[in-house]
Scaffold this motif. Sequence first.
Motif, PDB file in Angstrom:
ATOM      1  N   SER A 185      -5.862  -1.540   3.679  1.00 48.69           N
ATOM      2  CA  SER A 185      -4.841  -1.326   2.651  1.00 48.69           C
ATOM      3  C   SER A 185      -5.010  -2.259   1.455  1.00 48.69           C
ATOM      4  CB  SER A 185      -3.446  -1.445   3.252  1.00 48.69           C
ATOM      5  OG  SER A 185      -3.286  -2.687   3.879  1.00 48.69           O
ATOM      6  N   GLN A 186      -6.094  -3.016   1.395  1.00 48.74           N
ATOM      7  CA  GLN A 186      -6.359  -3.826   0.209  1.00 48.74           C
ATOM      8  C   GLN A 186      -6.739  -2.906  -0.943  1.00 48.74           C
ATOM      9  OE1 GLN A 186      -6.512  -7.371  -0.095  1.00 48.74           O
ATOM     10  NE2 GLN A 186      -5.459  -7.327   1.866  1.00 48.74           N
ATOM     11  N   PRO A 187      -6.002  -2.966  -2.046  1.00 50.58           N
ATOM     12  CA  PRO A 187      -6.347  -2.060  -3.147  1.00 50.58           C
ATOM     13  C   PRO A 187      -7.733  -2.332  -3.732  1.00 50.58           C
ATOM     14  CG  PRO A 187      -4.507  -3.500  -3.739  1.00 50.58           C
ATOM     15  CD  PRO A 187      -4.814  -3.750  -2.306  1.00 50.58           C
ATOM     16  N   GLU A 188      -8.246  -3.563  -3.570  1.00 49.27           N
ATOM     17  CA  GLU A 188      -9.558  -3.889  -4.126  1.00 49.27           C
ATOM     18  C   GLU A 188     -10.653  -3.004  -3.540  1.00 49.27           C
ATOM     19  OE1 GLU A 188      -7.501  -6.149  -3.022  1.00 49.27           O
ATOM     20  OE2 GLU A 188      -7.212  -7.632  -4.594  1.00 49.27           O
ATOM     21  N   SER A 189     -10.497  -2.713  -2.229  1.00 53.20           N
ATOM     22  CA  SER A 189     -11.597  -2.018  -1.578  1.00 53.20           C
ATOM     23  C   SER A 189     -11.367  -0.505  -1.528  1.00 53.20           C
ATOM     24  CB  SER A 189     -11.767  -2.575  -0.163  1.00 53.20           C
ATOM     25  OG  SER A 189     -10.527  -2.572   0.500  1.00 53.20           O
TER      26      SER A 189
ATOM     27  N   ALA B  92       0.837  -1.205   0.000  1.00 53.99           N
ATOM     28  CA  ALA B  92       0.000   0.000   0.000  1.00 53.99           C
ATOM     29  C   ALA B  92       0.868   1.250   0.000  1.00 53.99           C
ATOM     30  CB  ALA B  92      -0.925  -0.013   1.210  1.00 53.99           C
TER      31      ALA B  92
ATOM     32  N   ASN C  42       0.910   4.025  -3.075  1.00 53.29           N
ATOM     33  CA  ASN C  42       0.672   5.441  -2.814  1.00 53.29           C
ATOM     34  C   ASN C  42       1.795   6.305  -3.361  1.00 53.29           C
ATOM     35  OD1 ASN C  42      -1.809   5.424  -1.602  1.00 53.29           O
ATOM     36  ND2 ASN C  42      -0.963   5.037   0.433  1.00 53.29           N
TER      37      ASN C  42
ATOM     38  N   TYR D 186      -6.997   0.143  -8.778  1.00 51.36           N
ATOM     39  CA  TYR D 186      -6.748   1.299  -7.930  1.00 51.36           C
ATOM     40  C   TYR D 186      -5.897   2.351  -8.645  1.00 51.36           C
ATOM     41  CZ  TYR D 186      -4.864   4.198  -4.269  1.00 51.36           C
ATOM     42  OH  TYR D 186      -4.490   5.277  -3.537  1.00 51.36           O
TER      43      TYR D 186
ATOM     44  N   GLN E 175     -10.813   3.465  -2.663  1.00 52.41           N
ATOM     45  CA  GLN E 175     -11.409   4.399  -3.605  1.00 52.41           C
ATOM     46  C   GLN E 175     -10.304   5.049  -4.405  1.00 52.41           C
ATOM     47  OE1 GLN E 175     -13.810   6.273  -0.489  1.00 52.41           O
ATOM     48  NE2 GLN E 175     -15.409   6.320  -2.032  1.00 52.41           N
ATOM     49  N   ARG E 176     -10.553   5.179  -5.700  1.00 48.19           N
ATOM     50  CA  ARG E 176      -9.491   5.612  -6.586  1.00 48.19           C
ATOM     51  C   ARG E 176      -9.036   7.047  -6.368  1.00 48.19           C
ATOM     52  NH1 ARG E 176      -8.070   3.890 -11.350  1.00 48.19           N
ATOM     53  NH2 ARG E 176      -8.527   5.890 -12.285  1.00 48.19           N
ATOM     54  N   ASP E 177      -9.950   7.883  -5.905  1.00 46.53           N
ATOM     55  CA  ASP E 177      -9.578   9.291  -5.814  1.00 46.53           C
ATOM     56  C   ASP E 177      -8.875   9.624  -4.499  1.00 46.53           C
ATOM     57  OD1 ASP E 177     -11.870   8.582  -4.596  1.00 46.53           O
ATOM     58  OD2 ASP E 177     -12.976  10.410  -5.062  1.00 46.53           O
ATOM     59  N   ARG E 178      -8.643   8.620  -3.670  1.00 45.72           N
ATOM     60  CA  ARG E 178      -7.967   8.900  -2.407  1.00 45.72           C
ATOM     61  C   ARG E 178      -6.711   8.065  -2.296  1.00 45.72           C
ATOM     62  NH1 ARG E 178     -12.477   8.330   2.173  1.00 45.72           N
ATOM     63  NH2 ARG E 178     -14.195   9.100   0.926  1.00 45.72           N
ATOM     64  N   PRO E 179      -5.742   8.531  -1.502  1.00 41.01           N
ATOM     65  CA  PRO E 179      -4.587   7.658  -1.289  1.00 41.01           C
ATOM     66  C   PRO E 179      -5.020   6.396  -0.558  1.00 41.01           C
ATOM     67  CG  PRO E 179      -4.397   9.673   0.002  1.00 41.01           C
ATOM     68  CD  PRO E 179      -5.588   9.844  -0.866  1.00 41.01           C
ATOM     69  N   LEU E 180      -4.325   5.316  -0.846  1.00 36.39           N
ATOM     70  CA  LEU E 180      -4.621   4.036  -0.223  1.00 36.39           C
ATOM     71  C   LEU E 180      -4.243   4.126   1.255  1.00 36.39           C
ATOM     72  CD1 LEU E 180      -5.539   1.308  -1.360  1.00 36.39           C
ATOM     73  CD2 LEU E 180      -3.168   0.766  -1.776  1.00 36.39           C
ATOM     74  N   PRO E 181      -5.176   3.786   2.159  1.00 35.94           N
ATOM     75  CA  PRO E 181      -4.785   3.854   3.575  1.00 35.94           C
ATOM     76  C   PRO E 181      -3.711   2.795   3.818  1.00 35.94           C
ATOM     77  CG  PRO E 181      -7.161   3.459   3.308  1.00 35.94           C
ATOM     78  CD  PRO E 181      -6.525   3.277   1.970  1.00 35.94           C
ATOM     79  N   SER E 182      -2.539   3.214   4.269  1.00 37.66           N
ATOM     80  CA  SER E 182      -1.476   2.234   4.479  1.00 37.66           C
ATOM     81  C   SER E 182      -1.022   2.298   5.923  1.00 37.66           C
ATOM     82  CB  SER E 182      -0.305   2.502   3.534  1.00 37.66           C
ATOM     83  OG  SER E 182       0.266   3.747   3.831  1.00 37.66           O
ATOM     84  N   ILE E 183      -0.362   1.224   6.365  1.00 38.29           N
ATOM     85  CA  ILE E 183       0.198   1.211   7.719  1.00 38.29           C
ATOM     86  C   ILE E 183       1.597   1.795   7.614  1.00 38.29           C
ATOM     87  CG2 ILE E 183       0.709  -0.227   9.706  1.00 38.29           C
ATOM     88  CD1 ILE E 183      -1.119  -2.361   8.512  1.00 38.29           C
TER      89      ILE E 183
ATOM     90  N   GLY F 123      -6.709  -6.023  -8.637  1.00 40.40           N
ATOM     91  CA  GLY F 123      -7.071  -5.062  -7.603  1.00 40.40           C
ATOM     92  C   GLY F 123      -6.151  -3.853  -7.642  1.00 40.40           C
TER      93      GLY F 123
ATOM     94  N   ARG G 105       1.573   6.548  -7.091  1.00 42.88           N
ATOM     95  CA  ARG G 105       0.444   7.401  -7.423  1.00 42.88           C
ATOM     96  C   ARG G 105       0.803   8.886  -7.254  1.00 42.88           C
ATOM     97  NH1 ARG G 105      -5.558   7.910  -5.944  1.00 42.88           N
ATOM     98  NH2 ARG G 105      -5.254   9.826  -4.804  1.00 42.88           N
TER      99      ARG G 105
END
Lengths: 268, 330
Positions: free
Chosen positions: B256-260, A193, A197, A222, B262-270, A218, A200
């Motif tokens: 942080s699963q890219p499947e779930s 992830a 990011n 994204y 939303q495209r317009d936001r950064p991926l929530p990551s740890i 997936g 992106r």
Amino acid sequence: MTEILKVENLNVHFKRSSLLDLMRRKKLVTKAIDAVSFEVERGSCIGLVGESGCGKSTLSKAILRLIKPTSGSIFFENGNIQELKGTSLFDYRRRVQMIFQDPLGSLNPRLTAGEVLEEVFYVHGVRKSANRKILVHSLLDKVGLSRDVVDRRPGALSGGQCQRIGIARALAVDPDLIIADEAASALDVSIQAQILNLLRDLRHDMGLTMIFVSHDLGVVRYLCDDIIVMNRGQIVERGGIDQIFDKSTNPYTRSLVESMPGLHRQDY
Amino acid sequence: MMSKLIIRDLTVEIVTPSGPIFPVEQFSLSVEPGEIVGLVGESGSGKTMAMRAVVGILPRSAHIASGEILLSDADNAFVPSSQQSHLRHNIAMIFQNPTSYLDPLMSVGKQVAEPLRLHQGLTRKEARTEAIELFRKVGIHDAERQFDVYPHHFSGGMKQRVLIAAALACNPKVLIADEPTTALDVTIQKQILELLCRLRDETGISIIFITHDLGVVSQLCDTVSVLYAARIVESASTIELLNAPLHPYSLGLIRSQPESAQRDRPLPSIPGQPPALNAMPSGCRFLPRCEFAIQACKQPSPPPLVQTSAVRSNACLRWRELQTLGLNYD
């Protein structure tokens, strides 16, 4: 929008005749890329998906001019890349960069992270060591690494850090087109992830054009705007996210999308 | 007759020149007959090491420091882990990379027939018939002819089927699958997952499925345990865990699963990365990366896994608050 890359009727065939076949005057070929044509618009992110052996990597290599196509042509900003020579070829090599799948395997284990990055600047004409160090530092900031990694060798870095070095190396020479070959698939979920990011953000900040090669739908959904689905060396379908994931009528695309293990939270 | 597997407080120790390290700590798991249990975690979290300890194939440098592994026998009585042979006969394991677990110089059929001849004393002919039967069971077409074929003729998915057939040869009670689909394409992965499901339904075998892919877990597993830095941080039924994770790490993984995403936001990551085994933080191991950490999390020893309901357990001090917060995915 203008197109930055145009692939026209590209064929890459490999001979696979055994000695016995040759004696029998049989010539067998594998059509790794079979009559592929597409264009890439400047600033877009194209996802290239398909199963292993469908020709994704061969296509990336052909675009990088690492292998010679059997026929067909590839145009980069209206210049045929097969005809590039000397300085124009050197310039092409600078402007098209690749990020590899295996973060550890794509870095020289004997060079420190700093040396890996400095080498790129040296090759591209920054001869003063002090200047190179400054450039390396700004590059590390850009990919979110602390500056003390410069003295460490890849073996002492984590997979995520190595991948950031790989990305930094690709970005060092200010490229226009980046080909990311499964750039996040060797990483753990939480690190993946972070890298997605980063890619992106970099894409938006630097206005990069990206071809993202992946088997992970997936990730592609994204990251990418437009998706090319390949099977057996041919383009099966090209379309936007909605087209591929929701509206596609192509049986191969459907089978790929349906095999995708999504999180089925709704049946709670 | 199927059996129940119970692993209790399993700790694996590796002695290194700079002191002992513990790749698995106080690992507890119970597997009901016919259940598919998912084991999720990042590389180095100890999921493979724990399962190797169960089967008794730890690397030479590692040993079980404490804990017990119990498998019920035909009379439903538990046989202690000191009787290794009982465990070994009844627990089979398949691995991530089928190519490196098959002998390239031996036909695939022979490799499936070998355990039958060794353990069940079948003759060559009987073993062959039995192996062909197993091939059919795992969906290898034209099984009779494929018996004499060598591994390099097979694709990755087919090799994995051969490995599953060999694992099933002596009717194990429990099958441990260590990332069996990670090296395969999605379409093949789907076939293998369907095969495992079908085998479970037909034979009532229990499956422990090691993976880092929550998508696979959601499709296949009944319950799931999440590992982080050598410890289980949360165990729950798959549906409960995916919908209402009560540990910040599980939550982070799901988000942080890219499947779930939303495209317009950064991926929530740890943020950050998992700690190294020789440099564990004191207190909760997830503390340095956790957005819910409080002062109490810095206690000297890691918070223990506590039962939060009959079927759930959790190692976060703040799980009650996380529950009331009704954590959502935004």
